[in-house]
Design an enzyme around this catalytic site. Structure first.
Site, PDB file in Angstrom:
ATOM      1  CD1 TRP A 321       0.141   2.211  -2.262  1.00  0.00           C
ATOM      2  CD2 TRP A 321       2.043   2.910  -2.586  1.00  0.00           C
ATOM      3  NE1 TRP A 321       0.217   2.855  -3.109  1.00  0.00           N
ATOM      4  CE2 TRP A 321       1.477   2.994  -4.318  1.00  0.00           C
ATOM      5  CE3 TRP A 321       3.397   2.061  -3.125  1.00  0.00           C
ATOM      6  CZ2 TRP A 321       1.858   3.893  -4.392  1.00  0.00           C
ATOM      7  CZ3 TRP A 321       3.886   3.090  -4.224  1.00  0.00           C
ATOM      8  CH2 TRP A 321       2.844   4.224  -5.346  1.00  0.00           C
ATOM      9  CG  ASP A 322       3.642  -1.717   5.074  1.00  0.00           C
ATOM     10  OD1 ASP A 322       4.643  -2.043   4.724  1.00  0.00           O
ATOM     11  OD2 ASP A 322       3.167  -2.587   5.888  1.00  0.00           O
ATOM     12  CE1 TYR A 323       1.218  -3.459  -1.937  1.00  0.00           C
ATOM     13  CE2 TYR A 323       2.126  -1.611  -3.872  1.00  0.00           C
ATOM     14  CZ  TYR A 323       1.676  -2.912  -3.189  1.00  0.00           C
ATOM     15  OH  TYR A 323      -0.515  -2.437  -2.948  1.00  0.00           O
ATOM     16  CE  LYS A 349       4.685  -6.810   2.794  1.00  0.00           C
ATOM     17  NZ  LYS A 349       4.793  -5.301   3.686  1.00  0.00           N
TER      18      LYS A 349
END
Length: 627
Positions: A321-323, A349
């Site tokens: 998720w690009d967390y 995030k």
């Protein structure tokens, strides 16, 4: 020459020779102090007089015209620099990596250094958040250290602005050396200031998020005097290192990502450095990295002298998720049964805050591993659970329903309703699927690099957050492409859950400022942050740029409404606001001048970045008027 342990000990205590009063007047680190609290003991500006603040001086970098010639207004890199102030001299960086020293009382330029001077071709611009400062025990050797868009680490004489010839190769280290088997033109940039511990300068870097093969995200320490490599920490463990078993086969080899692009914190008393580690590449598809993927998405505590791992805590397993951990860890104190517990707070995030024992890494509030939705994309193997802290509560919404669709205008409601009903939506940890998917909070949601500030008196942690989901679907790529699937949408790879005028599609507030009591884990107060022009309601706005706390006030820019604000730290009541030339997507500082004891608050004003806006190149200082 090898330093003796006695000499090293003298250097380690060099800052203790600076009086506590002088330190209170200054802003010596990106986060105010090495632990990133962004707290100042100055009390000249208070809730009683903050409404009287006026502009004291402004400084223009002169880069706007150059930026607009080389980019479009919507893609201008933001002016994100947080200055330092030492001995009444202010040091800051610009989007083209120029370093400028000003008289902190007047804004008069003292010197500037341009790392692109003499280079052929167009000028490069890239977000850059500031510099680091080091001095020796006697104070006769003072250095500014910073990284560049092209992967150089540079040491300057703080007095003259000239490179230090005794550091690296005439003042410069090429950080690309040692991070790639085959050097390439792939992204390797230093966008945040390095950390300083004793006589070491510790740095990470920004690396590619696509494809998965590229420069390593290792963290390295160099001798601050000579530039000699002191230690290396593999953020993706090599064979025989702890955590290597969380990667299958050779998936760890030549892997990019899992980097520290944000700011590290240092516990100078315990000799620990804290690393907020990012996602492994590729961000949204992990078929070639099955497993938990340590130490990606982890807060890692190292021995600052040796780089040896002390503990780690992974906050997202097998991230798709690009967390990544986007912000500086904040070294705080938590009271438990009357006992002061040294702790570290990490914002995320996802809208979670993980509060951990600083020495052991154990959570101070229970954390539960909860089942999450699994990916249906061929080849992907998402992790079955994700950690969820019991306290503090999430600072943002982590699931949207039809009832959450915005009604701020009829046009926005129609657009957003149609978009919402076309999307897969199963909450925060919904993997992007072959169908168009809504992920909330999303990669620009929650707390981003804006980070947090901490008031040691009240034990309140101040965090500004975004309510802004992500939209996308996994699209199969042509044969021979670096990845089999890649996130995509008609609005690009990083599409947001907003309408065609960039109004978020969920009901307001779209941005909030929160005060968290770290002793109880409860939210003490929460207020909308920012106003959206043309809407007659307190919406809050998306925001990037953090807060500071001083004199019972929380100062913050960050919003998309060109405002700079001060809030009462106890209640969250807005006490002062001023309109700027552009959005201030940066974290402010405060300091006082020794001769006059006059307190200033300074912030970089640049606009640009992720939110289309007016562009500026201004550093602006505020102070109380003369009596």
């Amino acid at each position: 020459m090898q330093m003796s342990s006695k000499c090293s000990l003298v250097i380690s205590f060099s800052l203790t020779l600076v009086s506590s009063g002088a330190l209170a007047q200054e802003w010596r680190s990106y986060g105010g102090d090495a632990g990133g609290t962004r707290s100042s003991a100055l009390v000249q500006i208070t809730p009683r007089n903050v409404a009287r603040l006026r502009t004291a001086w402004t400084y223009h970098t002169g880069e706007v015209r150059r930026q607009l010639r080389s980019t479009t207004r919507h893609r201008v890199p933001p002016f994100e620099s947080t200055p330092l102030v030492i001995d009444d001299v202010l040091y800051f960086s610009t989007p083209s990596n120029r370093i400028i020293a000003l008289d902190a009382g007047t804004g008069r330029e003292i010197w500037q250094f341009d790392p692109q001077a003499g280079q052929p071709g167009p000028r490069h611009f890239h977000q850059h958040r500031g510099v680091a400062y080091w001095q020796n025990a006697s104070g006769d050797d003072r250095r500014i250290l910073f990284g560049t868009y092209d992967g150089r680490l540079i040491a300057l004489d703080a007095t003259t602005g000239l490179t230090r010839p005794d550091f690296g190769n005439h003042g410069v280290i090429d950080l690309r050396d040692g991070v790639e088997d085959r050097p390439s033109h792939k992204l390797y940039a230093v966008t945040s200031p390095p950390a300083i511990y004793r006589d070491l300068v510790i740095t990470g870097a920004e690396v590619p998020e696509y494809p998965s093969i590229g420069p390593s995200g290792v963290v390295r320490a160099f001798n601050v005097r000579t530039g000699k490599l002191a230690w290396t920490f593999h953020t993706i463990p090599h064979p025989g290192e702890a955590g290597h078993e969380t990667w299958q086969g050779d998936d760890w080899k030549n892997r990019t990502g899992a980097n520290v692009w944000s700011v590290m914190s240092v516990d100078t008393e315990r000799g620990m450095v804290f690393l907020p580690i990012g996602s492994p590449s590729y961000d949204f598809y992990g078929a070639d990295r099955k497993g938990q993927n340590l130490f990606a998405n982890s807060l890692a505590a190292l021995d600052a002298s040796t780089g040896k791992l002390i503990w780690y805590y992974q906050m997202v397993h097998h991230d798709v998720w690009d967390y990544d951990l986007p912000a500086q860890p904040v070294l705080i104190t938590v009271k438990r049964d009357g006992v002061a517990v040294p702790a570290v707070a990490q914002v995320t995030k996802m809208g979670f805050i993980f509060i951990l024992d600083r020495v052991t890494g154990n959570p101070l509030f229970p954390v539960e591993e909860r089942p999450v939705p699994q990916s249906s994309v061929p080849g992907e193997a998402t992790w079955p659970t994700q950690p969820v802290p019991s306290k503090p509560p999430p600072l943002v919404r982590q699931f949207f329903t039809a009832a959450d669709i915005s009604t701020v205008t009829p046009e926005s409601n129609r657009y957003c309703a149609a978009l919402f009903h076309s999307l897969e939506n199963h909450g925060m940890y919904t993997p992007f699927s072959r169908k168009m998917t809504l992920v909330a909070p999303g990669s620009l949601g929650g707390a981003n690099w804006s980070g947090a500030s901490f008031d040691p008196a009240s034990h309140y942690l101040f965090v500004n957050v975004n309510e802004l989901g992500s939209v996308g679907g996994m699209k199969i790529q042509r044969p021979g492409a670096p990845e089999r699937y890649r996130r995509a949408s008609k609005l690009g790879e990083y599409a947001r859950f907003w309408d065609d005028h960039q109004l978020p599609c969920q009901r307001p507030p779209w941005g909030t400022l929160n005060a968290i009591d770290v002793d109880t884990g409860e939210i003490a107060w929460k207020v909308p942050l920012g106003i959206m022009s043309g809407l007659n309601m307190q919406t809050g706005t998306p925001n990037l740029g953090g807060s500071i706390v001083t004199g019972g006030l929380v100062f913050i820019g960050g919003t998309t409404d060109n405002r700079f604000r001060a809030f009462d730290a106890k209640s969250g009541v807005e006490l002062w606001a001023t309109t700027l030339e552009a959005n201030a997507h940066a974290t402010p500082i405060t300091y006082s001048i020794r001769k006059t004891n006059k307190q200033f608050v300074v912030i970089a004003v640049g606009g640009g970045g992720n939110f289309a806006s007016t562009v500026s190149d201004t550093l602006v200082a505020f102070a109380l008027p003369e009596q």
